[in-house]
Design a protein around this motif. Sequence first.
Motif, PDB file in Angstrom:
ATOM      1  N   PRO A 106       0.829  -1.210   0.000  1.00  0.00           N
ATOM      2  CA  PRO A 106       0.000   0.000   0.000  1.00  0.00           C
ATOM      3  C   PRO A 106       0.865   1.261   0.000  1.00  0.00           C
ATOM      4  O   PRO A 106       1.986   1.253   0.500  1.00  0.00           O
ATOM      5  CB  PRO A 106      -0.776  -0.076   1.324  1.00  0.00           C
ATOM      6  N   ALA A 107       0.323   2.328  -0.570  1.00  0.00           N
ATOM      7  CA  ALA A 107       0.925   3.658  -0.441  1.00  0.00           C
ATOM      8  C   ALA A 107      -0.234   4.629  -0.301  1.00  0.00           C
ATOM      9  O   ALA A 107      -1.246   4.486  -0.997  1.00  0.00           O
ATOM     10  CB  ALA A 107       1.767   3.997  -1.664  1.00  0.00           C
ATOM     11  N   PHE A 108      -0.097   5.587   0.619  1.00  0.00           N
ATOM     12  CA  PHE A 108      -1.162   6.583   0.825  1.00  0.00           C
ATOM     13  C   PHE A 108      -0.802   7.818   0.019  1.00  0.00           C
ATOM     14  O   PHE A 108      -0.001   8.644   0.438  1.00  0.00           O
ATOM     15  CB  PHE A 108      -1.318   6.888   2.313  1.00  0.00           C
ATOM     16  N   HIS A 109      -1.395   7.895  -1.188  1.00  0.00           N
ATOM     17  CA  HIS A 109      -0.996   8.917  -2.157  1.00  0.00           C
ATOM     18  C   HIS A 109      -1.982   8.847  -3.310  1.00  0.00           C
ATOM     19  O   HIS A 109      -2.728   7.878  -3.432  1.00  0.00           O
ATOM     20  CB  HIS A 109       0.433   8.597  -2.625  1.00  0.00           C
ATOM     21  N   GLY A 110      -1.965   9.856  -4.184  1.00  0.00           N
ATOM     22  CA  GLY A 110      -2.829   9.812  -5.357  1.00  0.00           C
ATOM     23  C   GLY A 110      -2.356   8.777  -6.359  1.00  0.00           C
ATOM     24  O   GLY A 110      -1.168   8.501  -6.460  1.00  0.00           O
ATOM     25  N   GLY A 112      -3.005   9.077  -9.699  1.00  0.00           N
ATOM     26  CA  GLY A 112      -2.666   9.744 -10.949  1.00  0.00           C
ATOM     27  C   GLY A 112      -3.357   9.148 -12.157  1.00  0.00           C
ATOM     28  O   GLY A 112      -3.042   9.499 -13.293  1.00  0.00           O
ATOM     29  N   ILE A 113      -4.302   8.213 -11.914  1.00  0.00           N
ATOM     30  CA  ILE A 113      -5.020   7.560 -13.012  1.00  0.00           C
ATOM     31  C   ILE A 113      -6.394   7.149 -12.486  1.00  0.00           C
ATOM     32  O   ILE A 113      -6.504   6.732 -11.328  1.00  0.00           O
ATOM     33  CB  ILE A 113      -4.217   6.342 -13.538  1.00  0.00           C
ATOM     34  N   ALA A 114      -7.401   7.288 -13.314  1.00  0.00           N
ATOM     35  CA  ALA A 114      -8.766   7.007 -12.861  1.00  0.00           C
ATOM     36  C   ALA A 114      -8.902   5.576 -12.365  1.00  0.00           C
ATOM     37  O   ALA A 114      -8.451   4.633 -13.029  1.00  0.00           O
ATOM     38  CB  ALA A 114      -9.746   7.249 -14.007  1.00  0.00           C
ATOM     39  N   GLY A 115      -9.525   5.426 -11.210  1.00  0.00           N
ATOM     40  CA  GLY A 115      -9.800   4.093 -10.659  1.00  0.00           C
ATOM     41  C   GLY A 115      -8.602   3.392 -10.069  1.00  0.00           C
ATOM     42  O   GLY A 115      -8.715   2.263  -9.598  1.00  0.00           O
ATOM     43  N   GLY A 116      -7.460   4.035 -10.080  1.00  0.00           N
ATOM     44  CA  GLY A 116      -6.241   3.366  -9.611  1.00  0.00           C
ATOM     45  C   GLY A 116      -5.935   3.629  -8.158  1.00  0.00           C
ATOM     46  O   GLY A 116      -6.748   4.206  -7.437  1.00  0.00           O
ATOM     47  N   HIS A 117      -4.760   3.177  -7.731  1.00  0.00           N
ATOM     48  CA  HIS A 117      -4.287   3.385  -6.371  1.00  0.00           C
ATOM     49  C   HIS A 117      -2.759   3.420  -6.408  1.00  0.00           C
ATOM     50  O   HIS A 117      -2.155   2.588  -7.083  1.00  0.00           O
ATOM     51  CB  HIS A 117      -4.761   2.235  -5.477  1.00  0.00           C
ATOM     52  N   ALA A 118      -2.177   4.363  -5.710  1.00  0.00           N
ATOM     53  CA  ALA A 118      -0.714   4.381  -5.608  1.00  0.00           C
ATOM     54  C   ALA A 118      -0.241   3.151  -4.847  1.00  0.00           C
ATOM     55  O   ALA A 118      -0.959   2.616  -3.999  1.00  0.00           O
ATOM     56  CB  ALA A 118      -0.253   5.645  -4.892  1.00  0.00           C
ATOM     57  N   CYS A 119       0.970   2.703  -5.132  1.00  0.00           N
ATOM     58  CA  CYS A 119       1.505   1.521  -4.446  1.00  0.00           C
ATOM     59  C   CYS A 119       3.003   1.669  -4.235  1.00  0.00           C
ATOM     60  O   CYS A 119       3.629   2.645  -4.659  1.00  0.00           O
ATOM     61  CB  CYS A 119       1.210   0.260  -5.247  1.00  0.00           C
ATOM     62  N   THR A 136       4.438   8.145  -0.411  1.00  0.00           N
ATOM     63  CA  THR A 136       3.453   7.785   0.616  1.00  0.00           C
ATOM     64  C   THR A 136       3.664   8.587   1.890  1.00  0.00           C
ATOM     65  O   THR A 136       4.741   9.126   2.136  1.00  0.00           O
ATOM     66  CB  THR A 136       3.507   6.272   0.940  1.00  0.00           C
ATOM     67  N   SER A 137       2.613   8.614   2.690  1.00  0.00           N
ATOM     68  CA  SER A 137       2.724   9.055   4.075  1.00  0.00           C
ATOM     69  C   SER A 137       3.355   7.923   4.881  1.00  0.00           C
ATOM     70  O   SER A 137       3.492   6.795   4.396  1.00  0.00           O
ATOM     71  CB  SER A 137       1.330   9.332   4.634  1.00  0.00           C
ATOM     72  N   LEU A 138       3.697   8.237   6.109  1.00  0.00           N
ATOM     73  CA  LEU A 138       4.042   7.212   7.096  1.00  0.00           C
ATOM     74  C   LEU A 138       2.786   6.425   7.422  1.00  0.00           C
ATOM     75  O   LEU A 138       1.707   7.000   7.548  1.00  0.00           O
ATOM     76  CB  LEU A 138       4.557   7.926   8.353  1.00  0.00           C
ATOM     77  N   PHE A 139       2.883   5.106   7.512  1.00  0.00           N
ATOM     78  CA  PHE A 139       1.741   4.320   7.992  1.00  0.00           C
ATOM     79  C   PHE A 139       2.249   3.136   8.823  1.00  0.00           C
ATOM     80  O   PHE A 139       3.338   2.608   8.587  1.00  0.00           O
ATOM     81  CB  PHE A 139       0.824   3.877   6.852  1.00  0.00           C
ATOM     82  N   GLY A 140       1.432   2.752   9.789  1.00  0.00           N
ATOM     83  CA  GLY A 140       1.861   1.776  10.792  1.00  0.00           C
ATOM     84  C   GLY A 140       2.112   0.389  10.243  1.00  0.00           C
ATOM     85  O   GLY A 140       2.897  -0.382  10.824  1.00  0.00           O
ATOM     86  N   ASP A 141       1.469   0.055   9.118  1.00  0.00           N
ATOM     87  CA  ASP A 141       1.659  -1.298   8.578  1.00  0.00           C
ATOM     88  C   ASP A 141       3.026  -1.501   7.943  1.00  0.00           C
ATOM     89  O   ASP A 141       3.365  -2.619   7.552  1.00  0.00           O
ATOM     90  CB  ASP A 141       0.547  -1.646   7.584  1.00  0.00           C
ATOM     91  N   MET A 142       3.849  -0.442   7.881  1.00  0.00           N
ATOM     92  CA  MET A 142       5.249  -0.657   7.493  1.00  0.00           C
ATOM     93  C   MET A 142       5.916  -1.620   8.473  1.00  0.00           C
ATOM     94  O   MET A 142       6.801  -2.386   8.099  1.00  0.00           O
ATOM     95  CB  MET A 142       5.998   0.670   7.450  1.00  0.00           C
ATOM     96  N   LYS A 143       5.473  -1.576   9.721  1.00  0.00           N
ATOM     97  CA  LYS A 143       5.991  -2.505  10.735  1.00  0.00           C
ATOM     98  C   LYS A 143       5.642  -3.940  10.363  1.00  0.00           C
ATOM     99  O   LYS A 143       6.482  -4.846  10.456  1.00  0.00           O
ATOM    100  CB  LYS A 143       5.390  -2.121  12.088  1.00  0.00           C
ATOM    101  N   LEU A 144       4.395  -4.133   9.916  1.00  0.00           N
ATOM    102  CA  LEU A 144       3.943  -5.459   9.483  1.00  0.00           C
ATOM    103  C   LEU A 144       4.796  -5.952   8.307  1.00  0.00           C
ATOM    104  O   LEU A 144       5.238  -7.112   8.271  1.00  0.00           O
ATOM    105  CB  LEU A 144       2.468  -5.349   9.090  1.00  0.00           C
ATOM    106  N   LEU A 145       5.035  -5.068   7.348  1.00  0.00           N
ATOM    107  CA  LEU A 145       5.845  -5.449   6.180  1.00  0.00           C
ATOM    108  C   LEU A 145       7.263  -5.832   6.607  1.00  0.00           C
ATOM    109  O   LEU A 145       7.834  -6.803   6.103  1.00  0.00           O
ATOM    110  CB  LEU A 145       5.867  -4.314   5.150  1.00  0.00           C
TER     111      LEU A 145
END
Length: 222
Positions: A106-110, A112-119, A136-145
């Motif tokens: 996952p990445a928390f970000h735009g 840049g394309i319709a229907g998509g998701h940053a990764c 991306t922003s910082l997110f807690g699941d980086m610990k999980l990864l």
Amino acid sequence: MAKITFLGHACFQMESNGQVFLFDPFLTDNPLATTSADEVQADYILVSHAHADHLGDTYDIAKRTGATVISTFEIIQECEKHGAKGHPMHIGGKRAFDFGYVRVTPAFHGAGIAGGHACGFIINVKGFTLYFTGDTSLFGDMKLLGDIERINTFLVPIGGNFTMDVDDAVYAAKLVGANHVIPFHYNTWPLITADPEEFREKVEQNTASKCIVLAPGESTEL
Ligand code: NI
Ligand code: MN
């Protein structure tokens, strides 16, 4: 083992197992680029999202080199419309390739394309594991990864404004627990000004990781 070259902004080239992996190949109009879309080599191109400073020259490089683009489904659909070869994946997906495997993170970000998701991507090449977060922003699941993968090298944005800044990225490095950390997405433009030496010092004071700051065009062997 891998040789990692920073090509400026968010673009990295990784050579491992006799293959070349290119991440977010924005070279044309990249003020930090030290190579061009006409000469860079690639067997695989990994694209985190469709903002111009990441998708960049993907289609042209893929067509010229015959490289396979690995990205989210929406971006691969666009690649194929442009005549480039692609392999679609999506967040949470993990797949074996001839070189090892890719996990899309996952990445928390735009998007840049319709229907998509940053990764982002965790890529394993013959046992060498690299985590490229994308924007991306910082997110807690980086610990999980960091718990489920044994990450050798962590590539993390530090420029702020659109992504994590230095202090958030230090926290991310703590969560991921990689052997090596390399910063990107800073000082390309005034809006994302950051001091990579401040980042290096804070990583080495606050985490067990070694930080490597690469100037554009510079390489390291890990
Ligand atoms: Ni972006
Ligand atoms: Mn960006």
